[in-house]
Design an enzyme around this catalytic site. Sequence first.
Site: not given
Ligand SMILES: *Cc1c(COP(=O)(O)O)cnc(C)c1O
Length: 360
Positions: A36, A256
Amino acid sequence: MNVKPATAKISSLALKHNLQVIKEKAPHSKIIAVVKANAYGHGVVFVSSALESMVDCFAVARLEEALSLRSNGIIKPILLLEGFFDEKDLPIIAVNNIETVVHNREQLEALKRAVVPSPIKVWLKIDTGMHRLGVSLDEVDYFYQELKKLPQIQPHLGFVSHFSRADELDSDYTQVQLDRFLQATKNKEGDRTIAASGGILFWPEAHLDCIRPGIIMYGISPTDTVGAEFGLIPVMNLTSSLLAVREHKKGEPVGYGGIWTSPKDTKIGVVAIGYGDGYPRDVPEGTPVYLNGRIVPIVGRVSMDMLTVDLGADSQDKVGDEVILWGKELPIETVAKYSGILSYELITKLTPRVITEYVD
Ligand SMILES: *Cc1c(COP(=O)(O)O)cnc(C)c1O
Protein backbone atom coordinates in the site's frame (compact mmCIF):
# COMPACT_ATOMS: atom_id res chain seq x y z
CA MET A 1 30.04 20.26 -11.87
CA ASN A 2 27.16 17.86 -11.50
CA VAL A 3 24.62 18.32 -8.76
CA LYS A 4 22.14 15.47 -8.61
CA PRO A 5 18.92 16.41 -6.80
CA ALA A 6 17.01 14.31 -4.28
CA THR A 7 16.93 10.71 -5.48
CA ALA A 8 15.53 7.56 -3.90
CA LYS A 9 17.73 4.66 -4.98
CA ILE A 10 15.79 1.42 -4.69
CA SER A 11 17.50 -1.98 -4.57
CA SER A 12 15.66 -5.08 -5.71
CA LEU A 13 18.44 -7.26 -4.26
CA ALA A 14 17.80 -5.80 -0.82
CA LEU A 15 14.08 -6.37 -1.28
CA LYS A 16 14.57 -10.02 -2.21
CA HIS A 17 17.04 -10.51 0.61
CA ASN A 18 14.52 -9.16 3.11
CA LEU A 19 11.80 -11.43 1.73
CA GLN A 20 14.14 -14.39 2.22
CA VAL A 21 14.77 -13.34 5.83
CA ILE A 22 11.01 -13.11 6.38
CA LYS A 23 10.43 -16.54 4.85
CA GLU A 24 13.01 -18.03 7.20
CA LYS A 25 11.28 -16.47 10.19
CA ALA A 26 7.87 -17.84 9.19
CA PRO A 27 8.62 -20.88 7.02
CA HIS A 28 5.14 -22.38 7.23
CA SER A 29 3.10 -19.29 6.44
CA LYS A 30 1.97 -17.91 3.11
CA ILE A 31 3.05 -14.35 2.40
CA ILE A 32 0.68 -11.47 1.78
CA ALA A 33 3.09 -8.70 0.78
CA VAL A 34 1.79 -5.28 1.84
CA VAL A 35 2.47 -2.75 -0.93
CA LYS A 36 0.00 0.00 0.00
CA ALA A 37 0.93 3.69 -0.25
CA ASN A 38 3.08 3.10 -3.33
CA ALA A 39 4.90 0.26 -1.57
CA TYR A 40 5.75 2.54 1.34
CA GLY A 41 7.14 5.07 -1.12
CA HIS A 42 9.36 2.55 -2.94
CA GLY A 43 7.32 2.29 -6.16
CA VAL A 44 4.49 -0.22 -6.15
CA VAL A 45 4.96 -1.62 -9.65
CA PHE A 46 8.70 -2.13 -9.28
CA VAL A 47 8.38 -3.72 -5.83
CA SER A 48 5.50 -5.98 -6.81
CA SER A 49 7.16 -7.14 -10.01
CA ALA A 50 10.39 -7.86 -8.15
CA LEU A 51 8.60 -9.90 -5.49
CA GLU A 52 5.79 -11.57 -7.41
CA SER A 53 7.46 -14.98 -7.69
CA MET A 54 8.30 -15.01 -3.96
CA VAL A 55 4.90 -14.15 -2.46
CA ASP A 56 1.38 -15.59 -2.50
CA CYS A 57 -0.68 -12.42 -2.53
CA PHE A 58 -0.35 -8.64 -2.40
CA ALA A 59 -2.27 -6.28 -0.13
CA VAL A 60 -3.22 -2.65 -0.65
CA ALA A 61 -5.59 -0.16 0.97
CA ARG A 62 -7.37 1.27 -2.07
CA LEU A 63 -8.98 -0.25 -5.15
CA GLU A 64 -7.06 2.22 -7.34
CA GLU A 65 -3.80 0.73 -6.04
CA ALA A 66 -4.97 -2.78 -6.91
CA LEU A 67 -6.07 -1.77 -10.40
CA SER A 68 -2.76 -0.08 -11.05
CA LEU A 69 -1.03 -3.39 -10.25
CA ARG A 70 -3.34 -5.23 -12.63
CA SER A 71 -2.76 -2.77 -15.45
CA ASN A 72 0.97 -3.23 -14.92
CA GLY A 73 0.89 -6.98 -15.35
CA ILE A 74 0.71 -8.27 -11.78
CA ILE A 75 -1.38 -11.47 -11.77
CA LYS A 76 -1.17 -12.78 -8.18
CA PRO A 77 -4.22 -12.16 -5.96
CA ILE A 78 -4.51 -8.71 -4.39
CA LEU A 79 -6.28 -8.16 -1.09
CA LEU A 80 -8.06 -4.92 -0.20
CA LEU A 81 -7.15 -4.53 3.48
CA GLU A 82 -10.06 -2.20 4.21
CA GLY A 83 -12.47 -3.87 1.85
CA PHE A 84 -14.47 -2.18 -0.90
CA PHE A 85 -15.63 1.43 -0.40
CA ASP A 86 -18.46 1.45 -2.95
CA GLU A 87 -20.71 -1.46 -3.92
CA LYS A 88 -20.54 -0.38 -7.55
CA ASP A 89 -16.93 -1.58 -7.45
CA LEU A 90 -17.83 -5.22 -6.74
CA PRO A 91 -18.02 -6.34 -10.39
CA ILE A 92 -14.63 -4.69 -11.04
CA ILE A 93 -13.22 -6.48 -8.02
CA ALA A 94 -14.58 -9.83 -9.24
CA VAL A 95 -13.30 -9.44 -12.80
CA ASN A 96 -9.82 -8.44 -11.63
CA ASN A 97 -9.31 -11.30 -9.17
CA ILE A 98 -9.15 -8.88 -6.28
CA GLU A 99 -9.95 -10.17 -2.78
CA THR A 100 -11.77 -8.07 -0.24
CA VAL A 101 -12.05 -7.73 3.49
CA VAL A 102 -15.54 -7.44 4.99
CA HIS A 103 -15.51 -5.52 8.26
CA ASN A 104 -19.03 -4.15 8.70
CA ARG A 105 -22.73 -4.72 8.05
CA GLU A 106 -22.87 -2.20 5.24
CA GLN A 107 -20.40 -4.28 3.27
CA LEU A 108 -22.29 -7.50 4.06
CA GLU A 109 -25.58 -6.02 2.86
CA ALA A 110 -23.93 -4.66 -0.29
CA LEU A 111 -22.57 -8.13 -1.08
CA LYS A 112 -26.04 -9.62 -0.69
CA ARG A 113 -27.40 -7.17 -3.28
CA ALA A 114 -24.46 -7.48 -5.65
CA VAL A 115 -24.59 -8.99 -9.10
CA VAL A 116 -21.08 -10.18 -9.91
CA PRO A 117 -19.69 -12.08 -12.90
CA SER A 118 -17.79 -14.54 -10.68
CA PRO A 119 -17.60 -15.22 -6.93
CA ILE A 120 -15.33 -12.93 -4.91
CA LYS A 121 -12.86 -14.16 -2.30
CA VAL A 122 -13.78 -12.56 1.04
CA TRP A 123 -11.79 -12.23 4.26
CA LEU A 124 -13.78 -11.54 7.41
CA LYS A 125 -12.07 -8.88 9.47
CA ILE A 126 -12.37 -9.48 13.19
CA ASP A 127 -11.77 -6.81 15.82
CA THR A 128 -9.70 -8.52 18.51
CA GLY A 129 -8.70 -5.33 20.33
CA MET A 130 -7.40 -2.70 17.92
CA HIS A 131 -10.93 -1.26 17.85
CA ARG A 132 -10.50 0.40 14.50
CA LEU A 133 -12.00 -1.96 11.89
CA GLY A 134 -13.61 -5.36 12.12
CA VAL A 135 -16.67 -7.15 13.39
CA SER A 136 -16.82 -7.62 17.14
CA LEU A 137 -16.18 -11.03 18.66
CA ASP A 138 -19.85 -11.70 19.34
CA GLU A 139 -20.76 -10.90 15.72
CA VAL A 140 -18.29 -13.32 14.16
CA ASP A 141 -20.64 -16.31 14.03
CA TYR A 142 -23.44 -14.23 12.54
CA PHE A 143 -21.21 -12.81 9.79
CA TYR A 144 -19.72 -16.23 9.14
CA GLN A 145 -23.14 -17.84 8.67
CA GLU A 146 -24.41 -14.99 6.52
CA LEU A 147 -21.35 -14.91 4.30
CA LYS A 148 -21.41 -18.68 3.86
CA LYS A 149 -24.87 -18.41 2.29
CA LEU A 150 -23.88 -15.93 -0.39
CA PRO A 151 -23.43 -17.16 -3.97
CA GLN A 152 -21.60 -13.89 -4.66
CA ILE A 153 -18.56 -15.04 -2.73
CA GLN A 154 -16.18 -17.98 -2.84
CA PRO A 155 -16.95 -20.83 -0.41
CA HIS A 156 -13.58 -20.53 1.35
CA LEU A 157 -13.51 -17.48 3.59
CA GLY A 158 -10.36 -16.06 5.14
CA PHE A 159 -10.04 -14.45 8.57
CA VAL A 160 -8.03 -11.30 9.30
CA SER A 161 -7.22 -9.38 12.43
CA HIS A 162 -4.57 -6.83 13.34
CA PHE A 163 -2.41 -6.28 16.42
CA SER A 164 -2.28 -2.86 18.03
CA ARG A 165 0.80 -3.39 20.20
CA ALA A 166 2.88 -6.15 18.58
CA ASP A 167 5.97 -3.93 18.80
CA GLU A 168 5.76 -3.87 22.61
CA LEU A 169 7.57 -7.00 23.71
CA ASP A 170 6.54 -6.71 27.35
CA SER A 171 2.85 -6.14 26.70
CA ASP A 172 0.51 -9.09 27.14
CA TYR A 173 -2.12 -7.46 24.92
CA THR A 174 -0.79 -9.23 21.82
CA GLN A 175 -1.35 -12.63 23.43
CA VAL A 176 -4.86 -11.54 24.43
CA GLN A 177 -5.62 -10.53 20.84
CA LEU A 178 -4.19 -13.77 19.46
CA ASP A 179 -6.24 -15.88 21.91
CA ARG A 180 -9.40 -14.00 20.94
CA PHE A 181 -8.67 -14.50 17.24
CA LEU A 182 -8.07 -18.24 17.63
CA GLN A 183 -11.17 -18.61 19.77
CA ALA A 184 -13.38 -16.67 17.36
CA THR A 185 -12.22 -18.68 14.34
CA LYS A 186 -12.13 -22.09 16.03
CA ASN A 187 -13.82 -24.85 14.00
CA LYS A 188 -14.21 -22.49 11.06
CA GLU A 189 -12.62 -23.37 7.77
CA GLY A 190 -10.32 -20.83 6.12
CA ASP A 191 -6.92 -19.17 6.29
CA ARG A 192 -6.12 -17.05 9.32
CA THR A 193 -3.82 -14.03 9.36
CA ILE A 194 -3.04 -11.61 12.18
CA ALA A 195 0.72 -10.89 12.05
CA ALA A 196 2.17 -7.81 10.33
CA SER A 197 5.85 -6.89 10.78
CA GLY A 198 5.79 -6.73 14.59
CA GLY A 199 3.94 -10.03 14.84
CA ILE A 200 6.32 -11.68 12.38
CA LEU A 201 9.45 -10.62 14.28
CA PHE A 202 8.30 -10.99 17.86
CA TRP A 203 5.31 -13.34 18.07
CA PRO A 204 6.03 -16.59 16.21
CA GLU A 205 2.85 -18.24 17.55
CA ALA A 206 0.95 -15.57 15.64
CA HIS A 207 2.29 -16.50 12.19
CA LEU A 208 -0.66 -18.84 11.47
CA ASP A 209 -1.60 -19.53 7.82
CA CYS A 210 -0.50 -16.21 6.32
CA ILE A 211 1.72 -13.33 7.41
CA ARG A 212 1.35 -9.75 6.19
CA PRO A 213 4.78 -8.09 6.12
CA GLY A 214 4.93 -4.38 5.29
CA ILE A 215 7.73 -2.23 6.69
CA ILE A 216 10.21 -5.10 7.23
CA MET A 217 10.17 -5.96 3.52
CA TYR A 218 11.65 -2.53 2.98
CA GLY A 219 14.39 -3.27 5.51
CA ILE A 220 13.01 -1.08 8.26
CA SER A 221 12.29 -2.09 11.84
CA PRO A 222 8.75 -1.66 13.19
CA THR A 223 10.23 -0.75 16.59
CA ASP A 224 12.89 1.62 17.87
CA THR A 225 15.65 -0.83 16.93
CA VAL A 226 17.19 -0.87 13.43
CA GLY A 227 16.35 -3.34 10.67
CA ALA A 228 19.94 -4.63 10.58
CA GLU A 229 19.37 -6.23 13.99
CA PHE A 230 17.02 -8.65 12.27
CA GLY A 231 19.26 -9.16 9.24
CA LEU A 232 17.28 -6.74 7.11
CA ILE A 233 18.83 -4.39 4.54
CA PRO A 234 17.33 -0.95 3.77
CA VAL A 235 15.81 -1.05 0.28
CA MET A 236 15.91 2.72 -0.15
CA ASN A 237 18.93 4.97 -0.04
CA LEU A 238 17.67 8.54 -0.06
CA THR A 239 20.42 10.68 -1.57
CA SER A 240 21.05 14.18 -2.76
CA SER A 241 24.18 16.24 -3.24
CA LEU A 242 26.03 19.33 -2.18
CA LEU A 243 24.77 22.37 -4.04
CA ALA A 244 27.24 24.73 -2.41
CA VAL A 245 30.14 24.66 0.04
CA ARG A 246 30.53 28.01 1.78
CA GLU A 247 32.98 29.59 4.19
CA HIS A 248 31.08 30.61 7.31
CA LYS A 249 32.20 33.00 10.03
CA LYS A 250 31.94 32.42 13.76
CA GLY A 251 28.83 34.07 15.24
CA GLU A 252 26.94 34.25 11.92
CA PRO A 253 23.52 32.60 11.63
CA VAL A 254 22.36 30.33 8.83
CA GLY A 255 18.93 30.00 7.22
CA TYR A 256 15.41 31.20 8.02
CA GLY A 257 14.95 32.68 11.45
CA GLY A 258 18.68 32.51 12.10
CA ILE A 259 18.01 29.81 14.68
CA TRP A 260 21.60 28.56 14.66
CA THR A 261 24.75 30.60 14.79
CA SER A 262 28.12 29.01 14.40
CA PRO A 263 30.35 28.85 17.52
CA LYS A 264 33.45 28.92 15.29
CA ASP A 265 34.63 29.51 11.75
CA THR A 266 33.52 26.58 9.64
CA LYS A 267 32.24 25.49 6.24
CA ILE A 268 28.56 25.08 5.57
CA GLY A 269 27.32 22.54 3.04
CA VAL A 270 24.04 23.29 1.30
CA VAL A 271 22.26 20.04 0.34
CA ALA A 272 19.70 19.92 -2.48
CA ILE A 273 16.80 18.43 -0.53
CA GLY A 274 14.13 20.00 1.64
CA TYR A 275 10.59 19.62 2.88
CA GLY A 276 9.37 20.04 -0.70
CA ASP A 277 10.92 16.62 -1.28
CA GLY A 278 9.37 15.21 1.89
CA TYR A 279 12.38 15.54 4.17
CA PRO A 280 10.81 16.75 7.43
CA ARG A 281 11.12 20.42 8.25
CA ASP A 282 10.94 19.91 11.99
CA VAL A 283 14.19 18.10 12.66
CA PRO A 284 16.35 19.33 15.53
CA GLU A 285 19.82 20.74 15.13
CA GLY A 286 22.30 17.89 14.96
CA THR A 287 20.12 15.48 12.99
CA PRO A 288 22.65 13.38 11.08
CA VAL A 289 23.29 13.12 7.36
CA TYR A 290 26.04 10.97 5.84
CA LEU A 291 28.65 12.45 3.56
CA ASN A 292 32.06 11.24 2.36
CA GLY A 293 32.37 8.49 4.97
CA ARG A 294 31.19 10.40 8.01
CA ILE A 295 28.15 11.82 9.76
CA VAL A 296 27.65 15.59 9.69
CA PRO A 297 24.96 17.51 11.59
CA ILE A 298 22.10 19.52 10.14
CA VAL A 299 22.27 23.14 11.34
CA GLY A 300 19.69 25.86 10.81
CA ARG A 301 16.17 25.33 9.59
CA VAL A 302 15.32 22.90 6.78
CA SER A 303 13.81 24.91 3.92
CA MET A 304 11.68 23.79 0.98
CA ASP A 305 14.45 22.90 -1.43
CA MET A 306 17.59 22.85 0.69
CA LEU A 307 19.04 22.08 4.04
CA THR A 308 22.36 23.07 5.59
CA VAL A 309 25.00 20.99 7.34
CA ASP A 310 28.09 21.93 9.33
CA LEU A 311 31.00 20.38 7.42
CA GLY A 312 33.73 21.65 9.78
CA ALA A 313 36.58 24.05 8.97
CA ASP A 314 38.87 21.36 7.54
CA SER A 315 36.33 19.76 5.24
CA GLN A 316 37.45 18.74 1.75
CA ASP A 317 33.88 18.21 0.53
CA LYS A 318 33.05 19.55 -2.94
CA VAL A 319 29.98 20.71 -4.78
CA GLY A 320 28.30 17.65 -6.30
CA ASP A 321 29.42 15.20 -3.58
CA GLU A 322 26.72 12.68 -2.70
CA VAL A 323 24.86 13.08 0.58
CA ILE A 324 22.83 10.26 2.11
CA LEU A 325 19.78 11.28 4.11
CA TRP A 326 18.93 7.71 5.04
CA GLY A 327 19.82 4.22 3.85
CA LYS A 328 22.51 1.61 4.49
CA GLU A 329 25.04 4.02 5.99
CA LEU A 330 22.47 5.92 8.04
CA PRO A 331 19.38 3.95 9.10
CA ILE A 332 16.07 5.76 8.69
CA GLU A 333 15.32 4.62 12.25
CA THR A 334 18.10 6.98 13.42
CA VAL A 335 16.52 9.91 11.58
CA ALA A 336 13.17 8.86 13.07
CA LYS A 337 14.65 8.98 16.55
CA TYR A 338 16.07 12.49 16.03
CA SER A 339 12.98 13.89 14.36
CA GLY A 340 10.37 12.18 16.51
CA ILE A 341 8.70 11.13 13.25
CA LEU A 342 8.00 7.43 12.76
CA SER A 343 9.99 5.66 10.02
CA TYR A 344 6.63 4.64 8.50
CA GLU A 345 5.73 8.30 8.10
CA LEU A 346 9.15 9.45 6.88
CA ILE A 347 9.27 6.83 4.13
CA THR A 348 5.72 7.38 2.84
CA LYS A 349 5.94 11.16 2.80
CA LEU A 350 8.50 11.64 0.05
CA THR A 351 6.99 13.78 -2.69
CA PRO A 352 6.84 13.12 -6.44
CA ARG A 353 9.71 15.56 -6.96
CA VAL A 354 12.12 12.95 -5.63
CA ILE A 355 13.62 11.00 -8.54
CA THR A 356 13.26 7.24 -8.19
CA GLU A 357 16.16 5.21 -9.48
CA TYR A 358 16.15 1.44 -9.57
CA VAL A 359 19.56 -0.05 -8.97
CA ASP A 360 20.67 -3.71 -9.48
C1 LIG B 1 -0.30 -1.71 6.84
C2 LIG B 1 -0.83 -3.02 7.26
C3 LIG B 1 0.01 -4.14 7.39
C4 LIG B 1 1.53 -4.04 7.29
O1 LIG B 1 2.01 -3.45 8.48
P1 LIG B 1 3.57 -3.35 8.80
O2 LIG B 1 3.64 -2.92 10.21
O3 LIG B 1 4.12 -2.34 7.87
O4 LIG B 1 4.14 -4.70 8.55
C5 LIG B 1 -0.57 -5.35 7.65
N1 LIG B 1 -1.90 -5.47 7.82
C6 LIG B 1 -2.73 -4.41 7.75
C7 LIG B 1 -4.19 -4.61 7.96
C8 LIG B 1 -2.23 -3.16 7.48
O5 LIG B 1 -3.06 -2.11 7.42
